[in-house]
Design a protein around this motif. Sequence first.
Motif, PDB file in Angstrom:
ATOM      1  N   GLY A  80       1.008  -1.208   0.149  1.00  0.00           N
ATOM      2  CA  GLY A  80      -0.329  -0.015   0.070  1.00  0.00           C
ATOM      3  C   GLY A  80       0.785   1.427   0.071  1.00  0.00           C
ATOM      4  O   GLY A  80       0.414   2.298  -0.805  1.00  0.00           O
ATOM      5  N   ILE A  81       2.098   1.220   0.791  1.00  0.00           N
ATOM      6  CA  ILE A  81       2.790   2.357   0.901  1.00  0.00           C
ATOM      7  C   ILE A  81       3.390   2.520  -0.529  1.00  0.00           C
ATOM      8  O   ILE A  81       3.572   3.590  -1.041  1.00  0.00           O
ATOM      9  N   PHE A  82       4.017   1.419  -1.258  1.00  0.00           N
ATOM     10  CA  PHE A  82       4.671   1.553  -2.328  1.00  0.00           C
ATOM     11  C   PHE A  82       3.807   2.081  -3.447  1.00  0.00           C
ATOM     12  O   PHE A  82       4.075   2.973  -4.264  1.00  0.00           O
ATOM     13  N   VAL A  83       2.573   1.696  -3.395  1.00  0.00           N
ATOM     14  CA  VAL A  83       1.396   2.027  -4.475  1.00  0.00           C
ATOM     15  C   VAL A  83       1.117   3.465  -4.343  1.00  0.00           C
ATOM     16  O   VAL A  83       1.028   4.398  -5.275  1.00  0.00           O
ATOM     17  N   THR A  84       0.880   3.963  -3.102  1.00  0.00           N
ATOM     18  CA  THR A  84       0.610   5.253  -2.872  1.00  0.00           C
ATOM     19  C   THR A  84       1.685   5.995  -3.104  1.00  0.00           C
ATOM     20  O   THR A  84       1.176   7.413  -3.456  1.00  0.00           O
ATOM     21  N   LEU A  85       2.775   5.889  -3.063  1.00  0.00           N
ATOM     22  CA  LEU A  85       4.057   6.918  -3.317  1.00  0.00           C
ATOM     23  C   LEU A  85       4.415   6.893  -4.665  1.00  0.00           C
ATOM     24  O   LEU A  85       4.631   7.763  -5.369  1.00  0.00           O
ATOM     25  N   THR A  86       4.144   5.802  -5.521  1.00  0.00           N
ATOM     26  CA  THR A  86       4.689   5.542  -6.752  1.00  0.00           C
ATOM     27  C   THR A  86       3.641   6.103  -7.853  1.00  0.00           C
ATOM     28  O   THR A  86       4.073   6.647  -9.077  1.00  0.00           O
ATOM     29  N   THR A  87       2.217   5.972  -7.589  1.00  0.00           N
ATOM     30  CA  THR A  87       1.404   6.344  -8.386  1.00  0.00           C
ATOM     31  C   THR A  87       1.344   7.995  -8.972  1.00  0.00           C
ATOM     32  O   THR A  87       1.265   8.577  -9.859  1.00  0.00           O
ATOM     33  N   PRO A  88       1.301   8.710  -7.626  1.00  0.00           N
ATOM     34  CA  PRO A  88       1.250  10.098  -7.905  1.00  0.00           C
ATOM     35  C   PRO A  88       2.779  10.572  -8.723  1.00  0.00           C
ATOM     36  O   PRO A  88       2.430  11.506  -9.476  1.00  0.00           O
ATOM     37  N   VAL A  89       3.496  10.366  -8.411  1.00  0.00           N
ATOM     38  CA  VAL A  89       5.108  10.635  -8.823  1.00  0.00           C
ATOM     39  C   VAL A  89       4.843  10.241 -10.397  1.00  0.00           C
ATOM     40  O   VAL A  89       5.275  10.942 -11.337  1.00  0.00           O
ATOM     41  N   THR A  90       4.273   8.818 -10.704  1.00  0.00           N
ATOM     42  CA  THR A  90       4.245   8.496 -12.204  1.00  0.00           C
ATOM     43  C   THR A  90       3.241   9.666 -12.781  1.00  0.00           C
ATOM     44  O   THR A  90       3.365   9.952 -13.992  1.00  0.00           O
ATOM     45  N   LEU A  91       2.188   9.988 -12.209  1.00  0.00           N
ATOM     46  CA  LEU A  91       1.277  10.858 -12.865  1.00  0.00           C
ATOM     47  C   LEU A  91       1.956  12.144 -13.157  1.00  0.00           C
ATOM     48  O   LEU A  91       1.742  12.597 -14.223  1.00  0.00           O
ATOM     49  N   MET A  92       2.811  12.528 -12.140  1.00  0.00           N
ATOM     50  CA  MET A  92       3.413  14.105 -12.318  1.00  0.00           C
ATOM     51  C   MET A  92       4.444  13.933 -13.547  1.00  0.00           C
ATOM     52  O   MET A  92       4.560  14.943 -14.397  1.00  0.00           O
ATOM     53  N   LEU A  93       5.281  12.905 -13.640  1.00  0.00           N
ATOM     54  CA  LEU A  93       6.202  12.717 -14.554  1.00  0.00           C
ATOM     55  C   LEU A  93       5.609  12.564 -15.965  1.00  0.00           C
ATOM     56  O   LEU A  93       5.968  13.205 -17.130  1.00  0.00           O
ATOM     57  N   LEU A  94       4.586  12.031 -16.142  1.00  0.00           N
ATOM     58  CA  LEU A  94       3.928  11.908 -17.326  1.00  0.00           C
ATOM     59  C   LEU A  94       3.244  12.942 -17.925  1.00  0.00           C
ATOM     60  O   LEU A  94       3.176  13.459 -19.039  1.00  0.00           O
ATOM     61  N   ALA A  95       2.720  13.691 -16.771  1.00  0.00           N
ATOM     62  CA  ALA A  95       1.970  14.938 -17.257  1.00  0.00           C
ATOM     63  C   ALA A  95       3.001  16.011 -17.545  1.00  0.00           C
ATOM     64  O   ALA A  95       2.836  16.622 -18.691  1.00  0.00           O
ATOM     65  N   ARG A  96       4.197  16.107 -16.967  1.00  0.00           N
ATOM     66  CA  ARG A  96       5.350  17.173 -17.384  1.00  0.00           C
ATOM     67  C   ARG A  96       5.829  16.750 -18.742  1.00  0.00           C
ATOM     68  O   ARG A  96       6.167  17.612 -19.304  1.00  0.00           O
ATOM     69  N   ALA A  97       5.919  15.354 -18.869  1.00  0.00           N
ATOM     70  CA  ALA A  97       6.655  15.040 -20.229  1.00  0.00           C
ATOM     71  C   ALA A  97       5.666  15.284 -21.413  1.00  0.00           C
ATOM     72  O   ALA A  97       6.032  15.836 -22.518  1.00  0.00           O
ATOM     73  N   ALA A  98       4.327  15.180 -21.179  1.00  0.00           N
ATOM     74  CA  ALA A  98       3.459  15.421 -22.158  1.00  0.00           C
ATOM     75  C   ALA A  98       3.363  16.982 -22.478  1.00  0.00           C
ATOM     76  O   ALA A  98       3.237  17.416 -23.521  1.00  0.00           O
TER      77      ALA A  98
END
Length: 113
Positions: A80-98
């Motif tokens: 749960g900690i891993f999913v909660t930490l990695t998902t928002p980071v991935t979202l931010m990285l994808l949005a910034r790249a786009a």
Amino acid sequence: MIQAPDLPLWAALIVGIFVLLSAAITLTGAMGLIRLDNFYDRVHPPTLGPTLGALCMLIASITCFSVLQSRPVVHEILIGIFVTLTTPVTLMLLARAALYRDRRSGDVDVPKD
């Protein structure tokens, strides 16, 4: 065939409710991915829905295995900690790249930071 565990009725109800809730939330996120038009709209449902869906599934798993082993099972908390930490980071990285890609190509007129 896999044998079903012998859970007490109260635990089976809690596990069943959280599994169904997890499936419904994840399905809602997947439908948002199909329904929305552009990348910036589509990026939110697949990250928010499955994150909450995974957490509901982890609660169901913690309940089931804690009752079966008659001791608290906390391995799922790490997941749960891993999913909660990695998902928002991935979202931010994808949005910034786009956003970077769209600014470079001139497709989107957005103010610079």
